[in-house]
Scaffold this motif. Sequence first.
Motif, PDB file in Angstrom:
ATOM      1  N   HIS A  29       7.484  12.967   3.369  1.00  0.00           N
ATOM      2  CA  HIS A  29       8.392  13.776   4.183  1.00  0.00           C
ATOM      3  C   HIS A  29       9.396  12.890   4.928  1.00  0.00           C
ATOM      4  O   HIS A  29      10.584  13.208   4.988  1.00  0.00           O
ATOM      5  CB  HIS A  29       7.596  14.629   5.172  1.00  0.00           C
ATOM      6  CG  HIS A  29       8.449  15.455   6.066  1.00  0.00           C
ATOM      7  ND1 HIS A  29       9.192  16.522   5.600  1.00  0.00           N
ATOM      8  CD2 HIS A  29       8.707  15.367   7.392  1.00  0.00           C
ATOM      9  CE1 HIS A  29       9.860  17.043   6.603  1.00  0.00           C
ATOM     10  NE2 HIS A  29       9.578  16.365   7.710  1.00  0.00           N
ATOM     11  N   GLU A  30       8.929  11.789   5.494  1.00  0.00           N
ATOM     12  CA  GLU A  30       9.813  10.873   6.208  1.00  0.00           C
ATOM     13  C   GLU A  30      10.824  10.227   5.264  1.00  0.00           C
ATOM     14  O   GLU A  30      11.991  10.054   5.613  1.00  0.00           O
ATOM     15  CB  GLU A  30       9.001   9.793   6.928  1.00  0.00           C
ATOM     16  CG  GLU A  30       8.288  10.274   8.155  1.00  0.00           C
ATOM     17  CD  GLU A  30       9.240  10.714   9.243  1.00  0.00           C
ATOM     18  OE1 GLU A  30      10.267  10.040   9.466  1.00  0.00           O
ATOM     19  OE2 GLU A  30       8.961  11.749   9.874  1.00  0.00           O
ATOM     20  N   VAL A  31      10.375   9.869   4.073  1.00  0.00           N
ATOM     21  CA  VAL A  31      11.281   9.259   3.092  1.00  0.00           C
ATOM     22  C   VAL A  31      12.362  10.253   2.697  1.00  0.00           C
ATOM     23  O   VAL A  31      13.550   9.914   2.639  1.00  0.00           O
ATOM     24  CB  VAL A  31      10.493   8.774   1.856  1.00  0.00           C
ATOM     25  CG1 VAL A  31      11.440   8.331   0.753  1.00  0.00           C
ATOM     26  CG2 VAL A  31       9.553   7.648   2.229  1.00  0.00           C
ATOM     27  N   THR A  32      11.966  11.495   2.452  1.00  0.00           N
ATOM     28  CA  THR A  32      12.941  12.520   2.089  1.00  0.00           C
ATOM     29  C   THR A  32      13.903  12.780   3.232  1.00  0.00           C
ATOM     30  O   THR A  32      15.115  12.911   3.023  1.00  0.00           O
ATOM     31  CB  THR A  32      12.218  13.829   1.706  1.00  0.00           C
ATOM     32  OG1 THR A  32      11.283  13.561   0.670  1.00  0.00           O
ATOM     33  CG2 THR A  32      13.202  14.875   1.240  1.00  0.00           C
ATOM     34  N   LYS A  33      13.389  12.833   4.436  1.00  0.00           N
ATOM     35  CA  LYS A  33      14.226  13.065   5.616  1.00  0.00           C
ATOM     36  C   LYS A  33      15.239  11.945   5.795  1.00  0.00           C
ATOM     37  O   LYS A  33      16.428  12.193   6.034  1.00  0.00           O
ATOM     38  CB  LYS A  33      13.321  13.174   6.846  1.00  0.00           C
ATOM     39  CG  LYS A  33      14.030  13.537   8.111  1.00  0.00           C
ATOM     40  CD  LYS A  33      13.008  13.668   9.240  1.00  0.00           C
ATOM     41  CE  LYS A  33      13.665  13.759  10.581  1.00  0.00           C
ATOM     42  NZ  LYS A  33      12.701  13.829  11.676  1.00  0.00           N
ATOM     43  N   ASP A  55       0.850  -1.184   0.000  1.00  0.00           N
ATOM     44  CA  ASP A  55       0.000   0.000   0.000  1.00  0.00           C
ATOM     45  C   ASP A  55       0.891   1.240   0.000  1.00  0.00           C
ATOM     46  O   ASP A  55       1.474   1.607   1.016  1.00  0.00           O
ATOM     47  CB  ASP A  55      -0.919  -0.012   1.222  1.00  0.00           C
ATOM     48  CG  ASP A  55      -1.932   1.115   1.178  1.00  0.00           C
ATOM     49  OD1 ASP A  55      -2.082   1.734   0.099  1.00  0.00           O
ATOM     50  OD2 ASP A  55      -2.558   1.369   2.216  1.00  0.00           O
ATOM     51  N   TYR A  56       1.007   1.867  -1.152  1.00  0.00           N
ATOM     52  CA  TYR A  56       1.853   3.045  -1.290  1.00  0.00           C
ATOM     53  C   TYR A  56       1.248   4.278  -0.633  1.00  0.00           C
ATOM     54  O   TYR A  56       1.932   5.281  -0.450  1.00  0.00           O
ATOM     55  CB  TYR A  56       2.130   3.329  -2.770  1.00  0.00           C
ATOM     56  CG  TYR A  56       2.996   2.283  -3.404  1.00  0.00           C
ATOM     57  CD1 TYR A  56       4.358   2.271  -3.174  1.00  0.00           C
ATOM     58  CD2 TYR A  56       2.451   1.298  -4.216  1.00  0.00           C
ATOM     59  CE1 TYR A  56       5.170   1.301  -3.737  1.00  0.00           C
ATOM     60  CE2 TYR A  56       3.249   0.328  -4.787  1.00  0.00           C
ATOM     61  CZ  TYR A  56       4.608   0.342  -4.545  1.00  0.00           C
ATOM     62  OH  TYR A  56       5.402  -0.608  -5.112  1.00  0.00           O
ATOM     63  N   ASN A  57      -0.005   4.240  -0.264  1.00  0.00           N
ATOM     64  CA  ASN A  57      -0.638   5.374   0.394  1.00  0.00           C
ATOM     65  C   ASN A  57      -0.146   5.534   1.835  1.00  0.00           C
ATOM     66  O   ASN A  57      -0.306   6.597   2.423  1.00  0.00           O
ATOM     67  CB  ASN A  57      -2.162   5.216   0.388  1.00  0.00           C
ATOM     68  CG  ASN A  57      -2.721   5.277  -1.017  1.00  0.00           C
ATOM     69  OD1 ASN A  57      -2.179   5.973  -1.870  1.00  0.00           O
ATOM     70  ND2 ASN A  57      -3.786   4.550  -1.258  1.00  0.00           N
ATOM     71  N   LYS A  58       0.445   4.492   2.398  1.00  0.00           N
ATOM     72  CA  LYS A  58       0.946   4.552   3.767  1.00  0.00           C
ATOM     73  C   LYS A  58       2.317   5.226   3.860  1.00  0.00           C
ATOM     74  O   LYS A  58       2.786   5.510   4.948  1.00  0.00           O
ATOM     75  CB  LYS A  58       1.047   3.150   4.360  1.00  0.00           C
ATOM     76  CG  LYS A  58      -0.292   2.480   4.570  1.00  0.00           C
ATOM     77  CD  LYS A  58      -0.113   1.118   5.187  1.00  0.00           C
ATOM     78  CE  LYS A  58      -1.455   0.435   5.384  1.00  0.00           C
ATOM     79  NZ  LYS A  58      -1.290  -0.909   5.958  1.00  0.00           N
ATOM     80  N   ILE A  59       2.946   5.481   2.742  1.00  0.00           N
ATOM     81  CA  ILE A  59       4.276   6.077   2.734  1.00  0.00           C
ATOM     82  C   ILE A  59       4.160   7.581   2.962  1.00  0.00           C
ATOM     83  O   ILE A  59       3.414   8.273   2.287  1.00  0.00           O
ATOM     84  CB  ILE A  59       4.997   5.810   1.394  1.00  0.00           C
ATOM     85  CG1 ILE A  59       5.227   4.321   1.213  1.00  0.00           C
ATOM     86  CG2 ILE A  59       6.312   6.558   1.335  1.00  0.00           C
ATOM     87  CD1 ILE A  59       5.833   3.967  -0.120  1.00  0.00           C
ATOM     88  N   ASP A  60       4.909   8.066   3.929  1.00  0.00           N
ATOM     89  CA  ASP A  60       4.962   9.493   4.200  1.00  0.00           C
ATOM     90  C   ASP A  60       6.153  10.064   3.430  1.00  0.00           C
ATOM     91  O   ASP A  60       7.299   9.733   3.717  1.00  0.00           O
ATOM     92  CB  ASP A  60       5.110   9.740   5.695  1.00  0.00           C
ATOM     93  CG  ASP A  60       5.077  11.214   6.043  1.00  0.00           C
ATOM     94  OD1 ASP A  60       4.583  12.011   5.216  1.00  0.00           O
ATOM     95  OD2 ASP A  60       5.534  11.559   7.145  1.00  0.00           O
TER      96      ASP A  60
END
Length: 107
Positions: A13-17, A6-11
């Motif tokens: 901002h957190e991935v970029t951080k 489920d790609y909708n669960k990916i934040d």
Amino acid sequence: MNEKFDYNKIDEHEVTKKTIEMFEEIRVRRDKYKKYGPLFILVSGIIFLALMFSLESKVFFLILWVISVIYCAALMIRSEYRYHQCAKLLGLLEDEEEQGEEDEKII
């Protein structure tokens, strides 16, 4: 095994951080390798050559010296590659085509 992610669960901002944190770790490690890598190659060369000419097992120390140089060079190349890939992912590097055009203008 056939579960869909489920790609909708990916934040985003957190991935970029996390990507930026990973980039900083890679940059620090790359700087260390660039600073101490050539020094290690020179010092290991001096040590192994001294051992090679002072002891009877010359071929053994020659092989160890070659392996250590190849290993150190591989670490330096790998760190540079990871830095380049991560910087490209973050958009910190220009595209290679644009960079090639700038190099041609300089020449």
